[in-house]
Design an enzyme around this catalytic site. Structure first.
Site, PDB file in Angstrom:
ATOM      1  N   ASP A  92     -10.877  -2.750  -4.415  1.00 15.40           N
ATOM      2  CA  ASP A  92      -9.674  -2.507  -5.212  1.00 15.40           C
ATOM      3  C   ASP A  92     -10.131  -2.179  -6.632  1.00 15.40           C
ATOM      4  O   ASP A  92     -10.457  -3.078  -7.413  1.00 15.40           O
ATOM      5  CB  ASP A  92      -8.766  -3.737  -5.224  1.00 15.40           C
ATOM      6  CG  ASP A  92      -8.125  -4.029  -3.871  1.00 15.40           C
ATOM      7  OD1 ASP A  92      -8.693  -3.622  -2.838  1.00 15.40           O
ATOM      8  OD2 ASP A  92      -7.066  -4.681  -3.845  1.00 15.40           O
ATOM      9  N   LYS A 156      -2.356   1.180  -5.317  1.00 15.47           N
ATOM     10  CA  LYS A 156      -1.926  -0.214  -5.491  1.00 15.47           C
ATOM     11  C   LYS A 156      -1.184  -0.343  -6.806  1.00 15.47           C
ATOM     12  O   LYS A 156      -1.594   0.239  -7.811  1.00 15.47           O
ATOM     13  CB  LYS A 156      -3.158  -1.123  -5.451  1.00 15.47           C
ATOM     14  CG  LYS A 156      -2.894  -2.601  -5.692  1.00 15.47           C
ATOM     15  CD  LYS A 156      -4.199  -3.398  -5.574  1.00 15.47           C
ATOM     16  CE  LYS A 156      -4.044  -4.835  -6.013  1.00 15.47           C
ATOM     17  NZ  LYS A 156      -5.328  -5.588  -5.940  1.00 15.47           N
ATOM     18  N   LYS A 185      -0.330  -0.535  -1.557  1.00 18.53           N
ATOM     19  CA  LYS A 185      -0.434  -1.989  -1.694  1.00 18.53           C
ATOM     20  C   LYS A 185       0.419  -2.455  -2.860  1.00 18.53           C
ATOM     21  O   LYS A 185       0.269  -1.966  -3.984  1.00 18.53           O
ATOM     22  CB  LYS A 185      -1.890  -2.416  -1.898  1.00 18.53           C
ATOM     23  CG  LYS A 185      -2.062  -3.932  -2.061  1.00 18.53           C
ATOM     24  CD  LYS A 185      -3.535  -4.328  -2.115  1.00 18.53           C
ATOM     25  CE  LYS A 185      -3.715  -5.800  -2.444  1.00 18.53           C
ATOM     26  NZ  LYS A 185      -5.152  -6.195  -2.483  1.00 18.53           N
TER      27      LYS A 185
END
EC number: 4.1.2.4
Length: 222
Positions: A92, A156, A185
């Site tokens: 991430d 995300k 996400k």
């Protein structure tokens, strides 16, 4: 949706600076108990998570350029490579938010692409944190387009360290931009099942949360 189905959307997260080895052990034990898709930990704790999750199918995510995204691309690349070598399945990474605000889209795309090209051959996926709380809707759209163009696997919403977390309207917008080719996400401020399901209905395919156990345990209240 039952508890096991909901759990498979969740990256059970502890990114606190003061998280101890014992905290990571507890995180992993909870992931095993509830059947969460993954745990998400700081790079230094990836080895610990890999040890505690050995023999399970639970994935390990780690963060890169976290939480500001404002470091050198080369640093992000090395951080990502080392995390994957230590056992991370997913990265991430935080987009360079300042460069995005500058309109330096070529740099933003290259910054993402270099991480993607470093770890995709190692079998890892890349999620790009765009930190929606700092972006206009136009910038959110552009950030998603750049992440997609750079070959990332997910976009995300948030680090959880910004001024706000995931919002349903942002998840809808991000999904509309990336289509069905990428994951979305939602992370930051998701504390219960009602919030999590709202994000999933808006288009999220993954939920990042530190209060994942509460999310599962509040499912019966809906």
């Amino acid at each position: 949706m039952d508890a096991r189905e909901l759990a498979k959307y969740i990256d059970h997260t502890n990114l606190k600076a003061f998280a101890t080895r014992e905290d990571i052990k507890r995180l992993c034990e909870e992931a095993k108990e509830y059947g969460f898709y993954a745990v998400c930990v700081n790079p230094y704790r990836v080895k610990d998570a890999a040890e505690f999750l050995k023999g399970t199918d639970i994935k390990i995510a780690s963060v890169v350029g976290f939480p500001l995204g404002a470091t050198f691309t080369e640093t992000k690349v090395q951080e990502a490579i080392m995390a994957v070598r230590n056992g991370a399945d997913e990265i991430d990474m935080v987009m360079n938010i300042g460069a995005m605000k500058d309109g330096d889209y070529g740099f933003v795309e290259r910054d993402i692409r270099e991480v993607v090209e470093a770890v995709h051959p190692m079998g890892a996926k890349v999620k790009v944190i765009i930190e929606t709380c700092y972006l206009s809707d136009e910038e959110k759209i552009k950030a998603c387009e750049l992440a997609k163009k750079a070959g990332a696997d997910f976009v995300k919403t948030s680090t959880g360290f910004g001024t706000a977390g995931a919002k349903v309207e942002d998840v809808k917008l991000m999904r509309s931009v990336v289509g069905n080719d990428m994951g979305v996400k939602a992370a930051g401020g998701i504390h219960n099942a009602k919030q999590a399901i709202a994000m999933i209905e808006a288009g999220a395919t993954r939920i990042g949360a530190s209060r994942s156990v509460e999310i599962i345990e509040t499912l019966e209240l809906i």
